[in-house]
Enzyme design. Sequence first.
Site, short mmCIF file in Angstrom:
data_model
loop_
_atom_site.label_atom_id
_atom_site.label_comp_id
_atom_site.label_asym_id
_atom_site.label_seq_id
_atom_site.Cartn_x
_atom_site.Cartn_y
_atom_site.Cartn_z
N CYS A 157 8.85 -9.79 4.70
CA CYS A 157 8.48 -9.88 6.12
C CYS A 157 8.30 -11.36 6.48
O CYS A 157 7.42 -11.74 7.22
CB CYS A 157 7.24 -9.06 6.44
SG CYS A 157 5.79 -9.52 5.49
N PRO A 186 0.79 -1.25 0.00
CA PRO A 186 0.00 0.00 0.00
C PRO A 186 0.82 1.30 0.00
O PRO A 186 0.23 2.38 0.09
CB PRO A 186 -0.82 -0.12 1.29
CG PRO A 186 0.03 -0.95 2.21
CD PRO A 186 0.79 -1.90 1.32
N GLY A 187 2.14 1.22 -0.06
CA GLY A 187 2.90 2.44 -0.32
C GLY A 187 3.69 2.98 0.86
O GLY A 187 4.28 4.05 0.76
N GLY A 188 3.75 2.24 1.97
CA GLY A 188 4.46 2.74 3.15
C GLY A 188 5.93 3.03 2.87
O GLY A 188 6.45 4.08 3.25
#
Length: 435
Positions: free
Chosen positions: A374, A256-258
Amino acid sequence: MTPGSGTAVRALAAQILDAVAHRGRSLKAELAAALPRLADPRDRALAEAICFAALRQRVRYDEALKRWMQKPPGRRDSELRALLWVGFAQIDALRLPAHAALSATVEAARALKRAHQAGMVNALLRRAQREGLPTAAAELAWPHWLRTKVRADWTARAEDIFVASAEAAPLWLRINRARLPASAYLERLREALPDLSAQTTPSAADAIRVDTPVAVTALPGFSTGDVSIQDGAAQLVADALAPAADARVLDACAAPGGKAAHLLERNPGLRLLALDVDARRLQRVRDTLDRVGARASLRVADAGDPSAWWEGQPFDAILLDAPCSATGIVRRQPDVLLHRRPEDITALCALQARLLDAAWTLLRPGGALLYATCSILKDENERQIDAFLARTPDARAEPLDARFGHVSGAGRQRLPGEDGMDGFFYARLIRTEAA
Ligand SMILES: C[S@@+](CC[C@H](N)C(=O)[O-])C[C@H]1O[C@@H](n2cnc3c(N)ncnc32)[C@H](O)[C@@H]1O
């Protein structure tokens, strides 16, 4: 809290847990679909907290059902099992006042058309209140095949991984460096919320770790992009890639763009192309970047098939934050342990290898590619990078320092809970002149 809403909160939490634990649904998707049915934000926060706590502790709660019931709820009574988890989670993990937890959960049994089981729910919750919930080995939350893999990969540290994965994660804030330093935001935060326990950390320059629960909307400057939510381990990606101030950067799996937002907060002059194969998720990158006031080019595309979108100009730096098993963030996504299958890992490894090979062709000689996941599985991390280096003559790994965790082949692995952070793998790869 709206009067009478306590029952609705418990009933909804049981329905969400039932769908996630017994019908293979994703926790995130179920929460997103169901929570809007509760009008009060405090009710929504409570339902969410109950679901997370119950999934993290479900092995202990099942142990209680096994010990305390002649016949624990079977397939036809899966919703009852979920409701009992809801009750236990309030008494045990969340430590809510027992009278409210008990009466609202018993009422929820009636609301779920289980009036005939309300007495039993009441008796079991009273027993939990009296005796406490039993302990159980944290590893039992992991499916056997996955626990075996973790033990094989991280023998001496496996126990710590299982324990840390069952604990609630702290809240990590990322301060927008383009606006103010983390130390200045910490002062602002302490003024706005004096009871909050929060601190900066030497290992992640833009990060603040918050150990008391707080609603995102209560954070000063959240809506205007002064601050975002992002785990400390994810924030270290920007340090590991460290592109030059005006570099051409590809974020190959951006949604989502973090991490794209973080890179741009640090260097607003970057020429960043954010790709994602999923159009709906790419829209979230747009929203993320708008909120923090950052600019980038966005494109829906398969990073593994550059012929369909690449116009031929090489990138100075590439971030490949690859799709992965998410085994490093079980404390944030406890349903990962319910849904992962062995064949998922095989498919993910193949996809990661395809993305690595494709991204490599887009990197200029001398440029850097940061591979991150992750995951804590060596198949997706250390062994994935070993195999890449073995088949790619113009690639060499550049060592990362101890801030990024344990040495793991050519990269570094942070394990879940270490320094309060998520489990994360980083490998920094440099493209040399063709061999
Ligand atoms: C770990 S997430 C990325 C998180 C993101 N970097 C961030 O910091 O917010 C992986 C992303 O890869 C995307 N993805 C999966 N396959 C892809 C492909 N072939 N090409 C581009 N993106 C892909 C998924 O849609 C998902 O959004």
